[in-house]
Design a protein around this motif. Sequence first.
Motif, short mmCIF file in Angstrom:
data_model
loop_
_atom_site.label_atom_id
_atom_site.label_comp_id
_atom_site.label_asym_id
_atom_site.label_seq_id
_atom_site.Cartn_x
_atom_site.Cartn_y
_atom_site.Cartn_z
N ASP A 132 0.81 -1.22 0.00
CA ASP A 132 0.00 0.00 0.00
C ASP A 132 0.85 1.27 0.00
OD1 ASP A 132 -2.54 -1.12 -0.11
OD2 ASP A 132 -2.66 -1.39 2.06
N GLY A 133 2.16 1.13 -0.05
CA GLY A 133 3.04 2.29 -0.01
C GLY A 133 3.35 2.77 1.38
N LEU A 134 3.02 1.97 2.39
CA LEU A 134 3.24 2.38 3.79
C LEU A 134 4.65 2.04 4.23
CD1 LEU A 134 1.98 3.43 6.47
CD2 LEU A 134 1.48 1.04 7.01
N ILE A 135 5.32 3.01 4.84
CA ILE A 135 6.62 2.80 5.48
C ILE A 135 6.36 2.54 6.96
CG2 ILE A 135 8.87 3.79 6.00
CD1 ILE A 135 8.47 3.29 3.03
N GLY A 136 6.63 1.32 7.41
CA GLY A 136 6.35 0.95 8.78
C GLY A 136 7.57 0.98 9.67
N VAL A 165 0.22 8.23 -4.30
CA VAL A 165 -0.86 7.33 -3.90
C VAL A 165 -1.54 7.75 -2.60
CG1 VAL A 165 0.16 5.40 -5.12
CG2 VAL A 165 0.70 5.72 -2.70
N GLY A 166 -1.04 8.81 -1.94
CA GLY A 166 -1.74 9.38 -0.79
C GLY A 166 -1.56 8.67 0.53
N THR A 167 -0.71 7.65 0.60
CA THR A 167 -0.54 6.90 1.85
C THR A 167 0.09 7.78 2.94
OG1 THR A 167 -0.18 4.90 0.54
CG2 THR A 167 0.45 4.82 2.85
#
Length: 417
Positions: A132-136, A165-167
């Motif tokens: 989802d393009g999330l950096i965790g 993508v707005g994440t």
Amino acid sequence: MTSPSPRVYLDHAATTPVRDEVIGAVTREMRHTGNASSLHDPGRRARRVVEESREQVAQALGVRPSEVIFTSGGTEGDNLAIKGTYAARRAGDPARDRLVVAGTEHHAVLDPVEHLVAHEGARVTWVEPDADGLIGEDALAEALAANGGPQTAAVVSVMWANNEVGTIAPIPALAALAREHGVPFHSDAVQALGQAPLDLSTVDLGVVTGHKIGGPIGVGVLTAGRDQTPVPLTHGGGQERGLRSGTLDTPAIAGLAVAISHAAQHQASHAAYLGELRDALITGALALDAGITVSGPWTPGDTTSRLAGNAHLRVADCEGDSLLYLLDAAGVACSTGSACQAGVPRPSHVLLAMGVPEEQARGALRLTLGHGSSRADVDAFLTALPPALERARRAHAAAARPRATAPRATADHTRSA
């Protein structure tokens, strides 16, 4: 024959219309003469406007006035944060030669990083996003531990909200993790301002700009904690803590302060309104065509994991550029990604980093809403989309069709007399 002016504007992530109250503030200050560095009365008046604006901006962003550095916008702020911090940290400890950077960053971050690698001997560790393009936190912890460990890291950079993508990233938690290891944390918060809760005191270096929130073009802010001492990129009069020399643009700064204050004060209601429009746009597009998918996290009604005004669609069997031009001809302005990379026919590095196959990444369409957007804009887009899709797919199919090979002419080696 020229195309008609766009009747529907769905590219607010690139730039958004200037607010009337901002125009009023800029116009008022342009009627006054005075350099904010001069000691006479007109100069002191200009300085007062600048410092009052600085206080206004600081309050809206959650930082101290002394931590607000006025810049020309997001690109300059990111360059100063990345290059300046790397130089300062490397000078203090030559072992700190590593940049820890999200692979989904804007080119205002990626290009300075690549410059440092090519010309200053820097190493880079990319922080990989999820699908989802999330950096965790786990991904950042792994990147910090790699290639010699945190003691080799000069700076970490993760954007607050992705421009394509707005994440939305969990920035306060990521910044706290970097601080545990004594590594300064920078965040490009250009897209987040006005759409997500934003407290730049949680990061060491933060960047915002005016033209994404209805402010003037060509003015922005770098927030730098009092313990941050980036090496300046420009030298001259020593303005802005010596970090950004140059005559201050008093009218633009006054307008920027109005825009940032408005964005902060109305963030919750603005996000709620944009979220409803975004959900109507995405839901409508998905209902129109089975070949459309959403990039990034999306749950109707949620504005905490994805920017309220961002709708990023991938269209099967279609080139995003073709679709963009066809929609533009129909009076709908949108984009395939960052405007700073417009005109370059290549798939989005953000989508590729998320694991999207190149063929799918080429069919990307970014639609972004902002102040002034309406349900009529959404409906106009949904009306224009089907015929544009049909034509774009025909063009894609024609381009993919093998061409017949023309018979090769036989060479004639005879010469005329």
